[in-house]
Design a protein around this motif. Structure first.
Motif, mmCIF file in Angstrom:
data_model
loop_
_atom_site.group_PDB
_atom_site.id
_atom_site.type_symbol
_atom_site.label_atom_id
_atom_site.label_comp_id
_atom_site.label_asym_id
_atom_site.label_seq_id
_atom_site.Cartn_x
_atom_site.Cartn_y
_atom_site.Cartn_z
ATOM 1 N N LYS A 153 5.091 -2.311 -10.983
ATOM 2 C CA LYS A 153 4.794 -3.045 -12.223
ATOM 3 C C LYS A 153 4.423 -2.079 -13.346
ATOM 4 O O LYS A 153 4.807 -2.281 -14.501
ATOM 5 C CB LYS A 153 3.661 -4.046 -11.995
ATOM 6 C CG LYS A 153 4.077 -5.255 -11.208
ATOM 7 C CD LYS A 153 2.906 -6.209 -11.032
ATOM 8 C CE LYS A 153 3.287 -7.379 -10.158
ATOM 9 N NZ LYS A 153 2.154 -8.296 -9.929
ATOM 10 N N ALA A 154 3.672 -1.025 -13.013
ATOM 11 C CA ALA A 154 3.259 -0.049 -14.023
ATOM 12 C C ALA A 154 4.455 0.685 -14.587
ATOM 13 O O ALA A 154 4.492 0.998 -15.784
ATOM 14 C CB ALA A 154 2.259 0.941 -13.426
ATOM 15 N N ALA A 170 -8.224 -4.403 12.021
ATOM 16 C CA ALA A 170 -8.292 -3.221 11.162
ATOM 17 C C ALA A 170 -6.907 -2.708 10.824
ATOM 18 O O ALA A 170 -6.652 -2.255 9.709
ATOM 19 C CB ALA A 170 -9.101 -2.115 11.842
ATOM 20 N N ALA A 171 -5.994 -2.801 11.768
ATOM 21 C CA ALA A 171 -4.635 -2.315 11.536
ATOM 22 C C ALA A 171 -3.915 -3.154 10.495
ATOM 23 O O ALA A 171 -3.002 -2.679 9.834
ATOM 24 C CB ALA A 171 -3.849 -2.318 12.840
ATOM 25 N N LEU A 172 -4.330 -4.391 10.323
ATOM 26 C CA LEU A 172 -3.690 -5.249 9.337
ATOM 27 C C LEU A 172 -4.225 -5.013 7.923
ATOM 28 O O LEU A 172 -3.552 -5.316 6.953
ATOM 29 C CB LEU A 172 -3.888 -6.719 9.720
ATOM 30 C CG LEU A 172 -3.226 -7.140 11.033
ATOM 31 C CD1 LEU A 172 -3.587 -8.583 11.350
ATOM 32 C CD2 LEU A 172 -1.728 -6.976 10.967
ATOM 33 N N ALA A 173 -5.432 -4.478 7.803
ATOM 34 C CA ALA A 173 -6.053 -4.325 6.487
ATOM 35 C C ALA A 173 -5.404 -3.221 5.658
ATOM 36 O O ALA A 173 -5.067 -3.434 4.500
ATOM 37 C CB ALA A 173 -7.546 -4.060 6.642
ATOM 38 N N VAL A 174 -5.231 -2.053 6.212
ATOM 39 C CA VAL A 174 -4.725 -0.914 5.446
ATOM 40 C C VAL A 174 -3.287 -1.125 4.954
ATOM 41 O O VAL A 174 -3.002 -0.880 3.787
ATOM 42 C CB VAL A 174 -4.888 0.396 6.240
ATOM 43 C CG1 VAL A 174 -4.208 1.556 5.532
ATOM 44 C CG2 VAL A 174 -6.371 0.707 6.423
ATOM 45 N N PRO A 175 -2.359 -1.598 5.796
ATOM 46 C CA PRO A 175 -0.995 -1.798 5.283
ATOM 47 C C PRO A 175 -0.928 -2.776 4.112
ATOM 48 O O PRO A 175 -0.121 -2.586 3.204
ATOM 49 C CB PRO A 175 -0.226 -2.339 6.487
ATOM 50 C CG PRO A 175 -0.956 -1.802 7.658
ATOM 51 C CD PRO A 175 -2.400 -1.801 7.241
ATOM 52 N N SER A 176 -1.770 -3.796 4.106
ATOM 53 C CA SER A 176 -1.747 -4.733 2.981
ATOM 54 C C SER A 176 -2.221 -4.055 1.703
ATOM 55 O O SER A 176 -1.693 -4.324 0.617
ATOM 56 C CB SER A 176 -2.586 -5.974 3.284
ATOM 57 O OG SER A 176 -3.956 -5.642 3.373
ATOM 58 N N VAL A 177 -3.180 -3.149 1.828
ATOM 59 C CA VAL A 177 -3.650 -2.401 0.653
ATOM 60 C C VAL A 177 -2.544 -1.477 0.162
ATOM 61 O O VAL A 177 -2.323 -1.347 -1.047
ATOM 62 C CB VAL A 177 -4.933 -1.601 0.995
ATOM 63 C CG1 VAL A 177 -5.328 -0.683 -0.144
ATOM 64 C CG2 VAL A 177 -6.069 -2.548 1.333
ATOM 65 N N VAL A 178 -1.827 -0.850 1.076
ATOM 66 C CA VAL A 178 -0.707 0.019 0.693
ATOM 67 C C VAL A 178 0.366 -0.793 -0.024
ATOM 68 O O VAL A 178 0.892 -0.376 -1.064
ATOM 69 C CB VAL A 178 -0.121 0.734 1.934
ATOM 70 C CG1 VAL A 178 1.161 1.465 1.593
ATOM 71 C CG2 VAL A 178 -1.132 1.694 2.527
ATOM 72 N N TRP A 179 0.700 -1.948 0.518
ATOM 73 C CA TRP A 179 1.718 -2.796 -0.093
ATOM 74 C C TRP A 179 1.300 -3.247 -1.492
ATOM 75 O O TRP A 179 2.095 -3.194 -2.427
ATOM 76 C CB TRP A 179 1.984 -4.007 0.802
ATOM 77 C CG TRP A 179 2.992 -4.943 0.225
ATOM 78 C CD1 TRP A 179 2.753 -6.174 -0.291
ATOM 79 C CD2 TRP A 179 4.398 -4.719 0.070
ATOM 80 N NE1 TRP A 179 3.914 -6.736 -0.742
ATOM 81 C CE2 TRP A 179 4.941 -5.866 -0.539
ATOM 82 C CE3 TRP A 179 5.231 -3.661 0.390
ATOM 83 C CZ2 TRP A 179 6.300 -5.975 -0.821
ATOM 84 C CZ3 TRP A 179 6.578 -3.779 0.099
ATOM 85 C CH2 TRP A 179 7.093 -4.921 -0.497
ATOM 86 N N ASP A 180 0.059 -3.667 -1.637
ATOM 87 C CA ASP A 180 -0.433 -4.087 -2.959
ATOM 88 C C ASP A 180 -0.372 -2.928 -3.951
ATOM 89 O O ASP A 180 0.003 -3.109 -5.111
ATOM 90 C CB ASP A 180 -1.867 -4.610 -2.861
ATOM 91 C CG ASP A 180 -1.959 -5.925 -2.106
ATOM 92 O OD1 ASP A 180 -0.917 -6.603 -1.951
ATOM 93 O OD2 ASP A 180 -3.074 -6.268 -1.665
ATOM 94 N N GLY A 181 -0.728 -1.741 -3.494
ATOM 95 C CA GLY A 181 -0.665 -0.568 -4.361
ATOM 96 C C GLY A 181 0.756 -0.242 -4.778
ATOM 97 O O GLY A 181 1.015 0.090 -5.946
ATOM 98 N N ALA A 182 1.698 -0.367 -3.858
ATOM 99 C CA ALA A 182 3.109 -0.109 -4.192
ATOM 100 C C ALA A 182 3.602 -1.107 -5.234
ATOM 101 O O ALA A 182 4.327 -0.728 -6.167
ATOM 102 C CB ALA A 182 3.960 -0.178 -2.931
ATOM 103 N N LYS A 183 3.218 -2.353 -5.086
ATOM 104 C CA LYS A 183 3.631 -3.368 -6.073
ATOM 105 C C LYS A 183 3.047 -3.049 -7.449
ATOM 106 O O LYS A 183 3.738 -3.180 -8.458
ATOM 107 C CB LYS A 183 3.186 -4.765 -5.624
ATOM 108 C CG LYS A 183 3.954 -5.276 -4.430
ATOM 109 C CD LYS A 183 3.725 -6.757 -4.150
ATOM 110 C CE LYS A 183 2.295 -7.101 -3.919
ATOM 111 N NZ LYS A 183 2.075 -8.486 -3.472
ATOM 112 N N ARG A 184 1.788 -2.595 -7.477
ATOM 113 C CA ARG A 184 1.162 -2.255 -8.764
ATOM 114 C C ARG A 184 1.855 -1.060 -9.419
ATOM 115 O O ARG A 184 2.026 -1.020 -10.642
ATOM 116 C CB ARG A 184 -0.318 -1.955 -8.556
ATOM 117 C CG ARG A 184 -1.121 -3.188 -8.229
ATOM 118 C CD ARG A 184 -2.632 -2.998 -8.310
ATOM 119 N NE ARG A 184 -3.110 -1.647 -8.142
ATOM 120 C CZ ARG A 184 -3.965 -1.262 -7.201
ATOM 121 N NH1 ARG A 184 -4.398 -2.111 -6.312
ATOM 122 N NH2 ARG A 184 -4.373 -0.016 -7.138
ATOM 123 N N VAL A 185 2.281 -0.089 -8.610
ATOM 124 C CA VAL A 185 2.982 1.082 -9.158
ATOM 125 C C VAL A 185 4.311 0.642 -9.779
ATOM 126 O O VAL A 185 4.664 1.070 -10.886
ATOM 127 C CB VAL A 185 3.193 2.158 -8.075
ATOM 128 C CG1 VAL A 185 4.141 3.245 -8.560
ATOM 129 C CG2 VAL A 185 1.858 2.768 -7.671
#
Length: 119
Positions: A73-74, A56-71
């Motif tokens: 790019k935007a 579970a601890a590995l799931a949330v940070p990857s979502v945060v990282w993906d979101g930062a990359k999308r921001v």
């Protein structure tokens, strides 16, 4: 079950902290607590929680990282500063929603695992 465990832990802690029997009684309580901790059923549950916590601890940070990359790019998509800010804000809201959903999903998994362990 969580409530019962919390009450038991609270009562035990209160007794230990408030006991006037001194060091000898404290050592007795500590020894009994250690014996309970080392029981196979307790350690099995500890192992289950530890394994689940790792996944579970590995799931949330990857979502945060993906979101930062999308921001990022935007931000690069806009021509003017205003467009870049608007794009980043919109993508940031989406990323925040994704993080919230991931955290809620993990919280549900923890609750489900806890309920399964109780039964």
């Amino acid at each position: 079950m969580k409530g019962k465990i919390g009450i038991a832990v609270g009562l035990a802690a209160g007794y230990v902290l408030g006991a006037r029997a001194g060091r000898q009684r404290y050592e007795q309580i500590k020894q009994k607590a250690q014996q309970v901790w080392e029981l196979d059923p307790v350690q099995k549950q500890v192992d289950k929680v530890a394994e689940f916590g790792k996944s579970a601890a590995l799931a949330v940070p990857s979502v945060v990282w993906d979101g930062a990359k999308r921001v990022v790019k935007a931000i690069n998509k806009g021509d003017s500063a205003g467009e870049k800010i608007d794009n980043a804000a919109a993508e940031g809201k989406k990323a925040a929603d994704d993080v919230r959903k991931a955290a809620e999903r993990d919280a549900r998994k923890v609750a489900d695992a806890s309920a399964a362990a109780d039964s």
